[in-house]
Design a protein around this motif. Sequence first.
Motif, PDB file in Angstrom:
ATOM      1  N   MET A 150       0.719  -1.053   0.163  1.00 19.21           N
ATOM      2  CA  MET A 150       0.100   0.093   0.115  1.00 19.21           C
ATOM      3  C   MET A 150       0.940   1.241  -0.072  1.00 19.21           C
ATOM      4  O   MET A 150       0.416   2.474  -0.125  1.00 19.21           O
ATOM      5  CB  MET A 150      -0.796  -0.087   1.334  1.00 19.21           C
ATOM      6  N   SER A 180       0.875   1.817  -4.105  1.00 21.32           N
ATOM      7  CA  SER A 180      -0.486   1.682  -4.903  1.00 21.32           C
ATOM      8  C   SER A 180      -1.440   1.464  -4.167  1.00 21.32           C
ATOM      9  O   SER A 180      -1.301   0.574  -2.911  1.00 21.32           O
ATOM     10  CB  SER A 180      -0.285   1.065  -6.243  1.00 21.32           C
ATOM     11  N   CYS A 181      -2.836   1.520  -4.561  1.00 22.45           N
ATOM     12  CA  CYS A 181      -3.937   1.076  -3.741  1.00 22.45           C
ATOM     13  C   CYS A 181      -4.184  -0.364  -4.218  1.00 22.45           C
ATOM     14  O   CYS A 181      -4.665  -0.453  -5.421  1.00 22.45           O
ATOM     15  CB  CYS A 181      -5.243   1.981  -4.106  1.00 22.45           C
ATOM     16  N   CYS A 182      -3.842  -1.298  -3.520  1.00 19.65           N
ATOM     17  CA  CYS A 182      -3.988  -2.693  -3.830  1.00 19.65           C
ATOM     18  C   CYS A 182      -5.234  -3.594  -3.345  1.00 19.65           C
ATOM     19  O   CYS A 182      -5.118  -4.648  -2.989  1.00 19.65           O
ATOM     20  CB  CYS A 182      -2.643  -3.477  -3.489  1.00 19.65           C
ATOM     21  N   HIS A 235     -11.898  -0.952  -4.135  1.00 25.23           N
ATOM     22  CA  HIS A 235     -12.638  -0.251  -3.211  1.00 25.23           C
ATOM     23  C   HIS A 235     -14.235  -0.807  -3.328  1.00 25.23           C
ATOM     24  O   HIS A 235     -14.651  -0.976  -2.021  1.00 25.23           O
ATOM     25  CB  HIS A 235     -12.613   1.239  -3.458  1.00 25.23           C
ATOM     26  N   ALA A 254      -8.869   9.764  -4.933  1.00 26.10           N
ATOM     27  CA  ALA A 254      -8.210   8.701  -4.355  1.00 26.10           C
ATOM     28  C   ALA A 254      -8.550   8.496  -2.675  1.00 26.10           C
ATOM     29  O   ALA A 254      -7.825   8.312  -1.971  1.00 26.10           O
ATOM     30  CB  ALA A 254      -6.821   8.761  -4.838  1.00 26.10           C
ATOM     31  N   TYR A 314      -7.657   4.942  -1.263  1.00 22.81           N
ATOM     32  CA  TYR A 314      -6.319   4.794  -0.982  1.00 22.81           C
ATOM     33  C   TYR A 314      -5.866   5.618   0.336  1.00 22.81           C
ATOM     34  O   TYR A 314      -4.879   4.910   1.277  1.00 22.81           O
ATOM     35  CB  TYR A 314      -5.575   5.444  -1.946  1.00 22.81           C
ATOM     36  N   ASP A 315      -6.368   7.028   0.391  1.00 18.11           N
ATOM     37  CA  ASP A 315      -5.950   7.776   1.771  1.00 18.11           C
ATOM     38  C   ASP A 315      -6.476   6.905   2.876  1.00 18.11           C
ATOM     39  O   ASP A 315      -5.614   6.750   3.872  1.00 18.11           O
ATOM     40  CB  ASP A 315      -6.480   8.972   1.452  1.00 18.11           C
ATOM     41  N   TRP A 325      -7.076   3.811   3.563  1.00 17.13           N
ATOM     42  CA  TRP A 325      -6.486   2.578   3.914  1.00 17.13           C
ATOM     43  C   TRP A 325      -5.186   2.921   4.555  1.00 17.13           C
ATOM     44  O   TRP A 325      -4.798   2.261   5.407  1.00 17.13           O
ATOM     45  CB  TRP A 325      -6.333   1.687   2.472  1.00 17.13           C
ATOM     46  N   ASN A 326      -4.480   3.811   3.821  1.00 18.89           N
ATOM     47  CA  ASN A 326      -3.070   4.025   4.516  1.00 18.89           C
ATOM     48  C   ASN A 326      -3.166   4.916   5.986  1.00 18.89           C
ATOM     49  O   ASN A 326      -2.325   4.371   6.753  1.00 18.89           O
ATOM     50  CB  ASN A 326      -2.493   5.157   3.565  1.00 18.89           C
ATOM     51  N   ALA A 352      -2.882  10.040  -5.660  1.00 18.12           N
ATOM     52  CA  ALA A 352      -2.370   8.730  -5.260  1.00 18.12           C
ATOM     53  C   ALA A 352      -0.801   8.901  -4.967  1.00 18.12           C
ATOM     54  O   ALA A 352      -0.207   8.317  -4.211  1.00 18.12           O
ATOM     55  CB  ALA A 352      -2.308   7.587  -6.182  1.00 18.12           C
ATOM     56  N   SER A 376       1.124   8.312  -1.454  1.00 17.83           N
ATOM     57  CA  SER A 376       2.359   7.400  -1.513  1.00 17.83           C
ATOM     58  C   SER A 376       3.362   8.300  -0.828  1.00 17.83           C
ATOM     59  O   SER A 376       4.045   7.711   0.342  1.00 17.83           O
ATOM     60  CB  SER A 376       2.800   7.013  -2.564  1.00 17.83           C
TER      61      SER A 376
END
Length: 823
Positions: free
Chosen positions: A619, A622-624, A627, A650, A653-654, A656-657, A697, A701
Amino acid sequence: TVETTPSASRALTDTTTPSTGRANDANAPNIIPSSTTDVQHGTPIACNATVVVFSKDRPWQLQQLIRSMKLSLDPSAGPQQIIINVVVIARRDEFFSEGYQKVEDEFTGNHKTERAITFLYEDTAIDKTFGSLLEKVICNTVEDQADNTLVMFLTDDCLLLEPIEKIIFCAASCLSSTPRALAFLSRLHPAISWCQTRNVPCPPPREEMRYVAHKVLRAQPDAGAYVFDRKVGVADWSYPFDLSGGIYRRSDVVTILDWIRERGQQDGKLSYSHPNRLEVSGNIAISVAEKGNSLDRLSSIVGQCSLNAVPTRPFLVILAINRVQDVCSAPLALRNGEDDKTGTEMNYQPSALLKFLQDGKHLDEMIYRSSHFNASHLGDLNFIGSKTELLPEADAGAVTRISVLIPVKMGPPKYAAHAIKSILMQPVEELEEHSCDLKDEALMLSPMQIVIVDDRCRDGSIDEMISAATLLFESKSQVSLVIRDFRSSDADSTAPIAKPAPRDTKVIRISIDIVASERNGIASALNYGLRFCSSDVVARMDADDVSCPHRLLSQVRALRYRPDLNVVGTCSLLFCEQTNGKGKHVHALPYTTVAETPGIDILRSSVPSSDPGFVSWAMLFSCCVSHPSVVFRRKIIQQVGTYDESISRAEDYDLWNRLLQQHPHSIASIPNIGIFHRKHCGSSTSGKYSAQQSLEANDISLRAMQSVLSYNDTELDIKLVTTIKKPDDALSASDLDKAAVLLSELESSFLRDNSNILTEREEGLIRLDCDARIGELASICIRKFGRNATSGLSGSSGAWQIWVSRCPDQNLERISLLCHTCS
């Protein structure tokens, strides 16, 4: 998904039709003939299958395997026409004779099953040696068999997670539609990332795996398979001849046995006098044939059949808890990770397991089906009733078992109607398909709440969704449906529209709540909808995607059996509709008829990792996680601040991190295909939005890497982040060298900071992935900037030197690269 090899992705040639007329080749092996009738009309695939089970001194484990086959199921059910004959070739010491007789009586006496099952026992007589019995089962009757005959091999330490007929059916379809596939390896699936027998990482070749739909059940991804070039696999993924679940065309098996017998006269190490020798010799035969130095029949077959196939979800596991042979010395898979001198292993000796046979003790297949292991070989014995007290039903006292959150900005309407239908049918199908003793398990999805968030929708999609729901359940007497529209303060608008159901404890209760988002944007709509979700278990869904059968129940089970997970995603298929109805790949969507939808083209498959520690590492880049496929625990998501509404493309992705910073071992995906993800001009992943999504993204990252390295906001250059993510776009060799150094630092910090939660297997996968990324940086550096780029950075190592240091066994790859690169 994260690329796991340093080489660029290689696109497979079309695997749904033979590139050469293999069936017309005089030297080609027989293949399962495809139906000559239009597959859209549901023509069944017919085949014969011989299931050969090898057993030695393990009657209880053999009993568990045969029970898991579900041989008593009605053979006339479904569209398939499959004749299955099970043959057990057993070797037994006198101590186990009574146990084997008990098992044989259970499954052959008093016509206990509706499938043929035969027990053959090895002896010293010439016609009862292992090799003689094997030839009798496979070779001697081949002339009498139809061309559509399959052979499946099983060992007695296997446990099936699906009925044997479903497994054979899937393999028959795959081998029929993909003549270039040599083997269907039913013990592999997208979550297998560790080779237990060698104790090394073996990530699936995700970038090479291509989805192949069933020729008849086109809309059921469970009946499909993945195919890949076996040369790109490692360890378990490069092992084509497998006695633990391998399925082959009978004629191909006969050819392999002929090769072993002929070569065995010259090389005493090649034989099929024992199951392990058969497996070793079979893999040697295929390896020799792949080199193409011979014109024999096997070389012709292997040369044309360069692919292997695997199911899209777990079909079987191997309970490697004891050892009964001395040909191979593979380590056991004991839970404590120790070898066979421990007291734990002694409890699993075959002689000790005879008591389980006498006491009628059985394994709980549901636990294995729901737990999603990352290796085929397991050391866990889970008995029926053993975990009931540890695994109470999720939200046992909750009013709602699961909430489904669907933001709607635009459908279009027909897509939105299809989307909600694919959700509504989930609990209905589970109730209808489960046997009586599992109906309570099926009701884990009831009561269900669907929250539709109106995100300034103007195309009538929400009205179409409600109409579709109402129409769908008019004929479903076992469903209670309540629809409440909260978009207006008018009392008439908020009054529920109810469709009552009979007073029955087995009724499915569904409510649909429609709310209007306070602010524009997907993140705002999701946050607003979460406030109305009454269950702690929330599933995401987009209004233009389609959920696959069994998606939600599989994810709810995963959350129930894995309390450490907070987010569970699935694999997905990215698709578009055929514009002319004549696409190259013939597929259909779940919950449709042929008249309702044109065929679709599968653009690619997304196969994310099932290892939560590796997901946390991946992660960073990239967003793995897909969603629209996720199910998550609402309270945890709210604790980390929900979606950031300043991020437009995104937001997932934000989130999840930020979640992983607090709970770094809490996100994973199950290997099942859960979503058909639509690609069209209005979707959020279409080209007009991709540039903004990429910018967001990259910034996410950057922040994630800064957190791992404990850097401040100015210590990490965004250019290095983008170089790691897209090395082909690098403008200089120096950028690639610096990116390699940064990757090494990230790996070191990440492993150190998470050493208390990462498993040994996850650490191995992370190191392998970092090797691959650095190898890719070095390869691109040489290809783009010439051999002089091997010198690296001034005063320190660059990408090439780091690659050499980390991967000394890849010298051949480096020599090849240098030979094909200009100075």
